[in-house]
Design an enzyme around this catalytic site. Sequence first.
Site, PDB file in Angstrom:
ATOM      1  N   LEU A  19       5.181 -10.750   1.915  1.00 46.19           N
ATOM      2  CA  LEU A  19       5.631 -11.548   1.027  1.00 46.19           C
ATOM      3  C   LEU A  19       5.477 -12.999   1.617  1.00 46.19           C
ATOM      4  CD1 LEU A  19       7.096 -12.705  -1.566  1.00 46.19           C
ATOM      5  CD2 LEU A  19       9.340 -12.064  -0.636  1.00 46.19           C
ATOM      6  N   TYR A  64      16.296  -9.784   2.193  1.00 54.82           N
ATOM      7  CA  TYR A  64      16.092  -8.818   1.524  1.00 54.82           C
ATOM      8  C   TYR A  64      17.138  -8.021   1.211  1.00 54.82           C
ATOM      9  CZ  TYR A  64      11.331  -9.963   2.960  1.00 54.82           C
ATOM     10  OH  TYR A  64       9.886 -10.452   3.110  1.00 54.82           O
ATOM     11  N   LEU A 116      -3.340   1.548   6.936  1.00 52.95           N
ATOM     12  CA  LEU A 116      -3.857   2.749   6.156  1.00 52.95           C
ATOM     13  C   LEU A 116      -3.058   2.501   4.852  1.00 52.95           C
ATOM     14  CD1 LEU A 116      -3.989   5.743   8.539  1.00 52.95           C
ATOM     15  CD2 LEU A 116      -5.679   4.296   7.902  1.00 52.95           C
ATOM     16  N   HIS A 133       3.652  -5.014   2.865  1.00 53.33           N
ATOM     17  CA  HIS A 133       3.201  -5.705   3.965  1.00 53.33           C
ATOM     18  C   HIS A 133       3.591  -6.988   4.179  1.00 53.33           C
ATOM     19  CE1 HIS A 133       0.269  -2.301   5.230  1.00 53.33           C
ATOM     20  NE2 HIS A 133       0.284  -2.097   3.831  1.00 53.33           N
ATOM     21  N   SER A 141       0.754  -1.114  -0.058  1.00 49.81           N
ATOM     22  CA  SER A 141       0.121   0.159  -0.262  1.00 49.81           C
ATOM     23  C   SER A 141       0.893   1.225  -0.048  1.00 49.81           C
ATOM     24  CB  SER A 141      -1.027   0.063   1.291  1.00 49.81           C
ATOM     25  OG  SER A 141      -0.182  -0.068   2.553  1.00 49.81           O
TER      26      SER A 141
END
Length: 227
Positions: free
Chosen positions: A122, A166, A109, A120, A95
């Site tokens: 994976l 990551y 939000l 948010h 988002s």
Amino acid sequence: MMSVVGAQPFIKPMQSSPSVSPGIQRRHTLPASEVRPLNTQDAISVFEIEREAFISVSGECPLHLDEVRHFLTLCPELSMGWFEEGRLVAFIIGSLWDQDRLTSDALTLHKPCGSTVHIHVLAVHRTFRQQGKGPILMWRYLQYLRCLPNVRRAMLMCEDFLIPFYRKSGFKVLGRCAITVANLTFTEMWYPISGHAYMRRNSCDRRLHPGQDTSSQFIPVAATKCQ
């Protein structure tokens, strides 16, 4: 990891389906492998994969089912699902966010005028892990974000044991995250979505098939609402 309508994430099969004689070809054969945005009809499949992946490790889900539906309603174009013969095997949900660091509000939000994509979650289905699908899907997602004119970076929050994963995708450590969930603490990481919007759009246009009309491609709703 607990980690606008014209843009679509390179919706084409990731590999060609086996050739079939026209005489025996099925009319509704599903592609062997494809990537597409998720929608609310995918929410249950998403949550089942997420629950199995996270509950056994941390005891917490990044997104509950109602939150999955929430984001797939507000910003489905910031999601990406990998399907094998119609079955969801891996996904990302994101988002937009409008601050330099993540706060608890970022968990629920969507800020349409933000320039940061908050990733948010994976997750990969258990039977498809250890096949490199997570890094491949993340790479495709980050390349897709380069096609969104207003996006300048991606952010996520993860537990420390996921930092090396990551980092291999190009994320950099930003610092400790102010958000805690139960007894879990997190590190914030970020990825620069570099390049001028015009140059990035041209680059994305060149990825389309020759002769395809690009006049309406990669023009997010957020870009028109927030200028």
